[in-house]
Design a protein around this motif. Sequence first.
Motif, PDB file in Angstrom:
ATOM      1  N   TYR A  59     -32.964  15.349  24.888  1.00  0.00           N
ATOM      2  CA  TYR A  59     -32.739  15.766  26.274  1.00  0.00           C
ATOM      3  C   TYR A  59     -31.481  16.608  26.309  1.00  0.00           C
ATOM      4  CZ  TYR A  59     -32.730  15.572  31.351  1.00  0.00           C
ATOM      5  OH  TYR A  59     -32.779  15.909  32.672  1.00  0.00           O
ATOM      6  N   TYR A  60     -31.489  17.644  27.145  1.00  0.00           N
ATOM      7  CA  TYR A  60     -30.369  18.573  27.200  1.00  0.00           C
ATOM      8  C   TYR A  60     -29.886  18.762  28.632  1.00  0.00           C
ATOM      9  CZ  TYR A  60     -32.040  19.708  22.545  1.00  0.00           C
ATOM     10  OH  TYR A  60     -32.422  19.631  21.235  1.00  0.00           O
ATOM     11  N   ALA A  61     -28.597  18.994  28.744  1.00  0.00           N
ATOM     12  CA  ALA A  61     -28.050  19.409  30.022  1.00  0.00           C
ATOM     13  C   ALA A  61     -28.575  20.802  30.358  1.00  0.00           C
ATOM     14  CB  ALA A  61     -26.525  19.418  29.962  1.00  0.00           C
ATOM     15  N   ASP A  62     -28.700  21.063  31.631  1.00  0.00           N
ATOM     16  CA  ASP A  62     -29.189  22.377  32.052  1.00  0.00           C
ATOM     17  C   ASP A  62     -28.312  23.501  31.514  1.00  0.00           C
ATOM     18  OD1 ASP A  62     -30.331  21.332  35.370  1.00  0.00           O
ATOM     19  OD2 ASP A  62     -31.303  21.244  33.406  1.00  0.00           O
ATOM     20  N   SER A  63     -27.024  23.220  31.387  1.00  0.00           N
ATOM     21  CA  SER A  63     -26.073  24.247  30.970  1.00  0.00           C
ATOM     22  C   SER A  63     -26.309  24.723  29.540  1.00  0.00           C
ATOM     23  CB  SER A  63     -24.646  23.738  31.112  1.00  0.00           C
ATOM     24  OG  SER A  63     -24.466  22.565  30.345  1.00  0.00           O
ATOM     25  N   VAL A  64     -26.981  23.930  28.730  1.00  0.00           N
ATOM     26  CA  VAL A  64     -27.210  24.313  27.326  1.00  0.00           C
ATOM     27  C   VAL A  64     -28.690  24.379  26.971  1.00  0.00           C
ATOM     28  CG1 VAL A  64     -24.998  23.357  26.608  1.00  0.00           C
ATOM     29  CG2 VAL A  64     -27.081  21.950  26.416  1.00  0.00           C
ATOM     30  N   LYS A  65     -29.550  24.038  27.913  1.00  0.00           N
ATOM     31  CA  LYS A  65     -30.985  24.020  27.631  1.00  0.00           C
ATOM     32  C   LYS A  65     -31.448  25.389  27.163  1.00  0.00           C
ATOM     33  CE  LYS A  65     -33.075  21.236  30.248  1.00  0.00           C
ATOM     34  NZ  LYS A  65     -33.688  20.588  31.437  1.00  0.00           N
ATOM     35  N   GLY A  66     -32.179  25.408  26.085  1.00  0.00           N
ATOM     36  CA  GLY A  66     -32.638  26.665  25.507  1.00  0.00           C
ATOM     37  C   GLY A  66     -31.663  27.286  24.528  1.00  0.00           C
ATOM     38  N   ARG A  67     -30.434  26.770  24.497  1.00  0.00           N
ATOM     39  CA  ARG A  67     -29.411  27.290  23.577  1.00  0.00           C
ATOM     40  C   ARG A  67     -28.935  26.239  22.596  1.00  0.00           C
ATOM     41  NH1 ARG A  67     -24.595  28.671  25.316  1.00  0.00           N
ATOM     42  NH2 ARG A  67     -24.551  27.277  27.131  1.00  0.00           N
ATOM     43  N   ALA A  68     -29.313  24.993  22.825  1.00  0.00           N
ATOM     44  CA  ALA A  68     -28.820  23.896  21.996  1.00  0.00           C
ATOM     45  C   ALA A  68     -29.978  23.151  21.351  1.00  0.00           C
ATOM     46  CB  ALA A  68     -27.996  22.923  22.835  1.00  0.00           C
ATOM     47  N   THR A  69     -29.706  22.624  20.167  1.00  0.00           N
ATOM     48  CA  THR A  69     -30.667  21.759  19.485  1.00  0.00           C
ATOM     49  C   THR A  69     -29.913  20.575  18.916  1.00  0.00           C
ATOM     50  OG1 THR A  69     -32.043  23.648  18.857  1.00  0.00           O
ATOM     51  CG2 THR A  69     -32.401  21.573  17.681  1.00  0.00           C
ATOM     52  N   ILE A  70     -30.313  19.396  19.326  1.00  0.00           N
ATOM     53  CA  ILE A  70     -29.756  18.175  18.757  1.00  0.00           C
ATOM     54  C   ILE A  70     -30.762  17.614  17.764  1.00  0.00           C
ATOM     55  CG2 ILE A  70     -30.620  16.731  20.649  1.00  0.00           C
ATOM     56  CD1 ILE A  70     -28.133  14.965  20.290  1.00  0.00           C
ATOM     57  N   SER A  71     -30.267  17.135  16.651  1.00  0.00           N
ATOM     58  CA  SER A  71     -31.140  16.552  15.635  1.00  0.00           C
ATOM     59  C   SER A  71     -30.368  15.465  14.901  1.00  0.00           C
ATOM     60  CB  SER A  71     -31.642  17.617  14.658  1.00  0.00           C
ATOM     61  OG  SER A  71     -30.557  18.225  13.976  1.00  0.00           O
ATOM     62  N   ARG A  72     -31.068  14.697  14.124  1.00  0.00           N
ATOM     63  CA  ARG A  72     -30.404  13.635  13.370  1.00  0.00           C
ATOM     64  C   ARG A  72     -31.111  13.429  12.041  1.00  0.00           C
ATOM     65  NH1 ARG A  72     -30.449   8.493  16.937  1.00  0.00           N
ATOM     66  NH2 ARG A  72     -29.654   7.471  15.036  1.00  0.00           N
TER      67      ARG A  72
END
Length: 126
Positions: A59-72
């Motif tokens: 899940y992403y904040a709107d401010s970074v959605k489409g520009r961020a990728t979280i993974s583990r």
Amino acid sequence: QVQLVESGGGLVQAGGSLSLSCAASGLIFSTYAMGWFRQAPGKEREFVAAINRSGGSTYYADSVKGRATISRDNAKNTVYLHLNSLKPEDTAVYYCAADYVRTNRYNLREDEYDYWGQGTQVTVSS
């Protein structure tokens, strides 16, 4: 004891990209939802991204959605945050956090996270 150590911050030009890492120790990493938060100068800490225990839901904040990728990578006890198309307003100290969860869910609530890293500075120049 539990430790979360962020790395990968630095100075980047606007439009560039950056990858942050957070290495966890002292906990059973696969039982924790993980999150990234950030705090800009003079502002409160805010949610950036979250990932569930298995890594299958994010899940992403709107401010970074489409520009961020979280993974583990549970085998490496590490969570990552990749940011691209960086903007000056992305400048902040970025923190990773761990939340013990009994179900395979992510968590958006900062106050429910159990452990926090020391943070890594990201500065985006215009």
